[in-house]
Each structure stands twice: as C-alpha cells, then as structure tokens.
Scaffold this motif. Structure first.
Motif, PDB file in Angstrom:
ATOM      1  N   THR A 427     -45.288 100.121 103.012  1.00 45.70           N
ATOM      2  CA  THR A 427     -46.528  98.917 102.753  1.00 45.70           C
ATOM      3  C   THR A 427     -46.102  98.649 102.922  1.00 45.70           C
ATOM      4  N   TYR A 457     -54.927  99.344 101.101  1.00 43.24           N
ATOM      5  CA  TYR A 457     -55.267  99.774  99.811  1.00 43.24           C
ATOM      6  C   TYR A 457     -56.269 100.719  99.016  1.00 43.24           C
ATOM      7  N   PHE A 461     -53.978 103.592  96.843  1.00 43.28           N
ATOM      8  CA  PHE A 461     -54.349 102.990  95.618  1.00 43.28           C
ATOM      9  C   PHE A 461     -55.405 103.664  95.282  1.00 43.28           C
ATOM     10  N   SER A 531     -48.974 104.650  95.077  1.00 40.12           N
ATOM     11  CA  SER A 531     -49.496 103.250  94.506  1.00 40.12           C
ATOM     12  C   SER A 531     -48.224 102.380  93.861  1.00 40.12           C
ATOM     13  N   LEU A 534     -46.937 100.745  96.483  1.00 41.36           N
ATOM     14  CA  LEU A 534     -47.283  99.655  97.090  1.00 41.36           C
ATOM     15  C   LEU A 534     -47.601  98.282  96.018  1.00 41.36           C
ATOM     16  N   THR A 535     -47.433  98.927  95.062  1.00 42.21           N
ATOM     17  CA  THR A 535     -47.543  97.571  94.041  1.00 42.21           C
ATOM     18  C   THR A 535     -46.097  96.806  94.085  1.00 42.21           C
ATOM     19  N   THR A 538     -46.850  94.923  97.356  1.00 39.64           N
ATOM     20  CA  THR A 538     -47.778  93.534  97.369  1.00 39.64           C
ATOM     21  C   THR A 538     -47.107  92.073  96.467  1.00 39.64           C
ATOM     22  N   VAL A 591     -56.020  92.849  94.766  1.00 38.86           N
ATOM     23  CA  VAL A 591     -57.746  93.635  95.538  1.00 38.86           C
ATOM     24  C   VAL A 591     -58.911  93.466  95.439  1.00 38.86           C
TER      25      VAL A 591
END
Length: 603
Positions: A427, A457, A461, A531, A534-535, A538, A591
């Motif tokens: 990601t 996302y 997410f 998720s 990606l957290t 990010t 987001v």
C-alpha cells in the motif's frame, strides 16, 4: 443490438510478452519434473538427522543448514506448479501437477515433522548455549524462538506427524474453492449502454466492470455476477464451513483459548491490536465513506446509490485510459523517491516479465505477488487499460520490492514478516503513486487522483476490513455451535455491510453473497491485516513527505529486515507504535481529509 466477441482467449493464444517467464524457476517443464522427483527422494538427507538433531550444537547446525537448503528447493518446485495453475487453472495438466505437488508436500511434511518435535525438546538455556558454541546457529534464532513460543500448543510427535501427513486433506477447502472459481464458474454475457454484448467473467467483473462509468454495464455485470454466485452458494458455504470448523477444532486440540488466539499466534500480535483495527476503523471511517458515496450519487446523477455503484468513477468525463507501457513509466517515476536500489528492482520487474497481465480462460482472479526465495518475485494481474490497474500493479510491485530486498539481506528462515505487516510495503507504493500524481495544477486531474487514492482506502479500509468484521462474526458463531449455512453466511455479510453504510447505500440481497468472492477466508485472519498495513503506510508516507531521505532510509531498513523482528518492533523501526490506537485514528482522519478536499473541489 450489436454483437461483439464474447470468447476469452485460451492461454496458448496469449502473446508471450503478456505472460510471466518462469525460467528463473526452471528452464523447462522437464527440469521441474526431475526436481519434483528429486526432492521426494532427497528428503532422506534430512530424515537422516531424525533422533539426533538436537544431540549437540554441531549436529543442530548441520541439520538446520541442510533443512534450509532443502526447503528452498521445495519452495521453487511448489511455486512453479502454483503459478502455472494460477495462469490457467482450467488446464488438466496444470491441475494434475498441482495435485502431485500437494501430495508430495503432504508426504514430505509428515517426514519432516520430526524437526519441530525434536527442537521442542530444547529449552531457552540450551539454545543459548548451542548458539555460543556454534555462532552460525544465530542465523536460525527466529526459527528457534518461534518454536519455543509454539511449545505450549504443540501436540505429541505422533499427532503432529499425522496432521502433517493429512495436510493435503486439511488444505482441501482452499484448493476446492480455487479450482471451482477458476474452472467451473460461468457468467452470462452482458449488454452495455451502447447495446453491445460484452463477455463476462469473475476477473472482468472485478478488474473492469465494477469500475466502469457505464451504469448499465456495471449493474448488468453485477447482476450476472450475483446470479452465478447464487448457483454455488450452498456448496461454497459447506466448503467454507469445513475450513472454519477445522480451525475451531484445531484450536481446541492445541489448547488455545479460542480460534482467534490460534490464528493470531503466528502473526505475533495481541488481540487488542486485532480488535482495534476492526472496531476503530468501522466506527470512525463509516461517516467519511458515507459522505464519499453520497458525493458519487450526486455527481453521477443516480436516483439511488446501489452497492454495485460504490466503485463507479466519480468523474466519468475524466477516466483516462492507461496502457501497460504508460503505467510502467508512471509507476517508475513515482517510486524514484525510494532511491536507486529500489528503483532498479521495480525496473527489472516491469521489463523482465515478472508480471503476468493477460486475461485468458482459467486465469485466477484478482492480483497477487509470489516471491520464492532464490528467484525473483512474480506478479499476477489482469490488465484492463485503466489507471486503477496501475495502482493495483504498484501495490503488487510493493510486495515484490519488499521480498526481493528481504531475500537479498536475510536467509530463507528470516525473510517473511508477520502478515500483520505484509500489506504495508504494497500500500505504500499506492500512496507514493498518488502523491506523485497529485503534483499537478489540473484541478480535474487532482480530483481524479484523490478519488483513486480513496479507492485504495476503500479496498483496504472498507472491503477487506469488512471482510475481517464478517470473519470475526463467523468464528464467534462457529465456536458457539451455530451451523454455517449459506443463509447464515449471507445474513451475517449483509449485517456487516448495512451497519457500515447505513442509509447512504442500497445494500441489496445479492451483496450478501459477496463473502464468496475472496480466497482470503481460507488464509486465517488475513483480511483485517490489509487495514493494519495501510495504517502503517499512511503514516510512513506522510513522514517521507515531511522528512524526505531519513524516512526513506528507515523504511528501506524495515524492508530489508524481513522477518527478523516481531511486527510491533519492526514497525517501530519506521517510527510508529501500532500498540497505540491513536495511530489508527490518525490514518482514518487522513481519509476524512481526502473526502473534505474532494467535496471542496466542487465548490
């Protein structure tokens, strides 16, 4: 009505440049045949250590070194068969070879089960003493420490050997799912807005029609997709229930408090970390994604926002077609921020046929990256000339870059990071691609890039997170003795979707069948880890934007570390503490800021 060709090509009809080159694994199928035969015989070289593996430090070093070399050979043999099957699961020869490998691996696994059983006779003090006597054993420190953590949940040597011998049977639900999905499912052709008849397949639906601006085609493809899923729901429910009940039973046999504890154990994360991902994102992201869906409904002029409309492009007038060659250039430009070493890996992947991008009969749906140790990674994708495909390709190349670097810097036993972390490098590449493309004064293009980023996302997410939420419900039901029928599974899936989307989206009954889409349910607690990854990416991508090279250097060190550290410690090397739920909230807030920016762009 205009008629267009509805026949997907056979694998043999695909141009070579669109397929991957498996010669890095084996130069020919005959060579693979010989190696498959050889590894089934050469297992005796490892079993010769049976009964004496832990006798002394020297023998332990020799045994584990031989095992590592042998396991690398097994990986190459299995990867070759798996990749051929993924490229064309309808081919009888590929089906046969996959079955042969599965059978061979089950037999070999049973024979090698003694290794863990004998390692379990050691204690931490003995391991420390052996490592001082034979420093080369430090290369196996992770393997040895992981084995010690497994000790309370390990059964008798006889039972462990029996389970290993039954691995082909125990893994059958996943094989059955994949075989059926790639070879048996047939979908009715659809008619688009212009009156053209178009071919329909699971791959075309997931890679093209879900994202099309043609509302007629998008909804027709969804209806075709759902009709076929409906035909298989009872069989797939029985198959999935078998997988879940197997896991629940195994967790009880091994003495875990719950199946969740058992499935989290190899990830080396706490239950709090698992539940935080599911609970915080579901609660705090829903508002932002509902706003995003309402914006789409308004701008697309839809009388209702259906579940099948959620991936429709926000701006149909600006949905640039992207050839594979163009995508290659954009991705390479975007990832130059990672430095020369990483850029060279990406260039190799895109120019030396690491990528299989064809759409042919029998090809597996979705996308993945396979990274066999001792060879380069392989990426599967179905290319459909959309920029969304560029993001998916960048994602899979993120896995490739990660494991290439880990493989180059670690031995085989130390390459695999926890699945909790595994989606962070992938990601990250999507975010770097978006950051690169956001550098524009073109308001419409920037808005389009934001919507693509929100697609990332949405995928991680929302789609995968809600799969994780559904999965949590399923395990709770199974442990309470509730039969997992198709009605129960569809009802639980609908409940998760409706809870998240509220009145912003019309969630139809067909959406309840979408638990059938993903193979991830046969991989333990995998969906929620998207998720988590990606957290991490990010927050790290923001650090790269703010700090530049120091943040890049930290990230590259994390990638090179492979599996040498537990996920919490690994991620801390990048500068983030994932035991702090506030970091999840920061990622969700980002987001929300994207949705804010998107809404403001229309003022």
């Amino acid at each position: 009505m205009k008629c267009m060709s509805t026949t997907r090509p056979k694998r043999s009809e695909i141009p070579k440049e669109q397929t991957w080159d498996l010669s890095a694994l084996f130069s020919s199928h005959d060579e693979w045949e010989k190696e498959l035969s050889a590894v089934t015989t050469d297992v005796d070289q490892i079993t010769s250590f049976k009964g004496k593996l832990t006798k002394n430090a020297k023998t332990l070093k020799e045994g584990l070194t031989a095992l590592e070399t042998y396991q690398n050979r097994l990986i190459l043999v299995a990867t070759y068969a798996n990749l051929r099957s993924s490229a064309d699961g309808s081919d009888a020869a590929n089906q046969r070879d996959s079955a042969r490998v599965a059978s061979a691996m089950a037999t070999i696994g049973a024979k090698l089960s003694f290794v863990k059983n004998e390692l379990l006779t050691l204690n931490s003090e003995q391991i420390d003493a052996y490592q001082k006597e034979e420093p080369a054993l430090m290369a196996f420190d992770k393997m040895l420490s992981d084995t010690m953590e497994d000790k309370p949940y390990t059964l008798s040597p006889e039972l462990e050997e029996a389970f290993a011998a039954l691995s082909e049977v125990l893994d059958a639900p996943y094989m059955i799912y994949e075989r059926s999905k790639s070879s048996d499912m047939q979908f009715a052709d659809i008619v688009d807005e212009a009156g053209n008849t178009q071919p329909m397949s699971a791959a075309l639906y997931e890679d093209r029609y879900e994202f099309t601006a043609d509302t007629v085609a998008r909804r027709a493809a969804y209806d075709s997709f759902v009709r076929t899923l409906e035909q298989y729901k009872n069989t797939y429910a029985a198959n999935y229930a078998t997988e879940v009940n197997k896991q629940v039973t195994m967790s009880k046999l091994r003495g875990y408090d719950s199946v969740t504890d058992m499935l989290l154990h190899p990830q080396q994360v706490t239950k709090d970390m698992y539940h935080n991902q599911l609970d915080i994102i579901q609660k705090e992201l829903a508002e932002h994604m509902r706003r995003f869906s309402k914006l789409k409904k308004e701008k697309l002029g839809l009388s209702e926002m259906r579940y099948c409309d959620l991936k429709a492009p926000l701006d149909p007038e600006y949905n640039p077609k992207t050839t594979f060659e163009d995508a290659k250039e954009i991705i390479q430009d975007a990832l130059r921020v990672m430095g020369d070493e990483y850029s060279d890996i990406i260039h190799k992947g895109l120019s030396e046929r690491w990528v299989d991008r064809a759409d042919n009969i029998g090809k597996a749906t979705g996308a993945f990256c396979s990274s066999p140790y001792g060879a380069h990674p392989y990426v599967l994708i179905t290319w459909t000339d959309t920029m969304r495909g560029a993001f998916v390709l960048a994602h899979e190349l993120g896995h490739a870059g990660h494991f290439y670097l880990a493989g180059k810097n670690q031995n085989l036993m130390n390459t695999r990071a926890s699945t909790y972390f595994i989606e962070a490098p992938s990601t990250m590449n999507e975010l770097l691609l978006a950051n690169h493309m956001m550098k524009t004064d073109d308001k419409q293009k920037k808005r389009w890039v934001i919507s693509q980023l929100l697609g990332t996302y949405y995928h991680n997410f929302v789609t995968h997170l809600l799969e994780g939420a559904f999965q949590r419900r399923v395990y709770d039901l199974a442990e309470n003795g509730t039969p997992l029928t198709s009605d129960v599974l569809c009802s639980e899936k609908l409940a998760v979707l409706k809870s998240f989307w509220g009145d912003a989206v019309e969630v139809d009954e067909g959406a309840g069948l979408t638990w059938m889409r993903q193979p991830h349910y046969y991989m333990g607690l995998y969906p929620y880890t998207y998720s988590a990854g990606l957290t991490v990416s990010t927050l790290v991508s923001q650090m790269i934007q703010e700090e530049g090279q120091p943040a890049v250097d930290r990230w590259l060190e994390v990638l090179k570390a492979g599996g040498t550290l537990k996920p919490l410690d690994l991620i801390k090397k990048a500068g983030i503490d994932m035991s702090d739920p506030e970091n999840i909230r920061k990622a969700v807030a980002f987001v929300g800021s994207l949705v804010d920016e998107l809404e403001a762009s229309y003022d």
